[in-house]
Design an enzyme around this catalytic site. Sequence first.
Site, PDB file in Angstrom:
ATOM      1  N   PHE A  15      -3.158   0.723 -41.395  1.00 50.85           N
ATOM      2  CA  PHE A  15      -2.338   1.983 -41.175  1.00 50.85           C
ATOM      3  C   PHE A  15      -0.841   1.981 -41.682  1.00 50.85           C
ATOM      4  CE2 PHE A  15       0.391   4.094 -38.391  1.00 50.85           C
ATOM      5  CZ  PHE A  15      -0.327   5.613 -38.557  1.00 50.85           C
ATOM      6  N   ARG A  64       9.112   8.739 -23.307  1.00 49.30           N
ATOM      7  CA  ARG A  64       8.386   7.646 -24.213  1.00 49.30           C
ATOM      8  C   ARG A  64       6.801   7.733 -23.785  1.00 49.30           C
ATOM      9  NH1 ARG A  64      11.699   6.471 -28.101  1.00 49.30           N
ATOM     10  NH2 ARG A  64      13.505   5.213 -27.523  1.00 49.30           N
ATOM     11  N   ALA A  76      19.581   4.552 -29.499  1.00 48.40           N
ATOM     12  CA  ALA A  76      19.109   3.486 -30.341  1.00 48.40           C
ATOM     13  C   ALA A  76      18.296   4.391 -31.454  1.00 48.40           C
ATOM     14  CB  ALA A  76      18.285   2.776 -29.922  1.00 48.40           C
ATOM     15  N   GLU A  92      23.330   6.983 -35.330  1.00 49.96           N
ATOM     16  CA  GLU A  92      22.436   7.313 -34.089  1.00 49.96           C
ATOM     17  C   GLU A  92      23.441   7.510 -32.917  1.00 49.96           C
ATOM     18  OE1 GLU A  92      19.303   7.532 -33.456  1.00 49.96           O
ATOM     19  OE2 GLU A  92      18.771   7.160 -35.616  1.00 49.96           O
ATOM     20  N   GLU A  96      22.653  11.047 -31.130  1.00 52.17           N
ATOM     21  CA  GLU A  96      21.924  11.081 -29.635  1.00 52.17           C
ATOM     22  C   GLU A  96      22.849  11.505 -28.491  1.00 52.17           C
ATOM     23  OE1 GLU A  96      19.883   7.569 -28.758  1.00 52.17           O
ATOM     24  OE2 GLU A  96      18.215   7.934 -30.438  1.00 52.17           O
ATOM     25  N   SER A 113       9.017  -8.248 -30.530  1.00 49.38           N
ATOM     26  CA  SER A 113       7.843  -8.797 -30.080  1.00 49.38           C
ATOM     27  C   SER A 113       7.408  -9.586 -31.245  1.00 49.38           C
ATOM     28  CB  SER A 113       6.853  -7.533 -29.994  1.00 49.38           C
ATOM     29  OG  SER A 113       7.446  -6.960 -28.801  1.00 49.38           O
ATOM     30  N   GLU A 140      14.255  16.766 -35.072  1.00 47.40           N
ATOM     31  CA  GLU A 140      13.684  17.897 -34.561  1.00 47.40           C
ATOM     32  C   GLU A 140      12.596  17.560 -33.565  1.00 47.40           C
ATOM     33  OE1 GLU A 140      10.132  19.192 -37.682  1.00 47.40           O
ATOM     34  OE2 GLU A 140      12.045  19.915 -37.781  1.00 47.40           O
TER      35      GLU A 140
END
Length: 183
Positions: A15, A64, A76, A92, A96, A113, A140
């Site tokens: 993917f 989230r 972030a 950022e 933000e 991770s 957006e």
Amino acid sequence: MKKFEEKTLSSQKIFTGKVISLQVDDVELPNGKTSKREIIKHPGAVAVIAITDDGKIVMVEQYRKAMERSLVEIPAGKLELGEEPLKTAERELEEETGYVCERMEHVISFYTSPGFADELVHVYVAHQLSKKEDAASLDEDEFVEVIELTLEEAQQYIEEEKIYDAKTAYAVQYLQLREALQK
């Protein structure tokens, strides 16, 4: 061969999306056997620890989807192709929160991770903040609320699981340690 290295025998893209891609690698293990590794590729990201003149930590609350809830986080975002982490951090922060800063200081970079993803987050501290009247706008598909917390309030948010992500928990602990060392 590096200690414990796993030699890639083949790699199959599964993917490719806007933010991540997924591949499955067949690998040869150090003992000669083979195994499969599912790997998420990510362009990298930045996170910004921004402190106002009155000592508050600038954060954003946003939904989230992966967690099916809102979280409070430090600003972030992901690196754009060819963009330096410092420039991403400045962009950022402004997009933000509406804040700009005089100086950014790199604190640390860490893998989020490493067992299955190559995402590397670069953490910065923003110094000498000022609110920009004509600040760059959010993407957006982003909806955030700017929140300014004292260190004590941020600690309480961690206990209440309102702050529940590693980069923001790290930021709070970093500020606690910095405060302790200044005493």
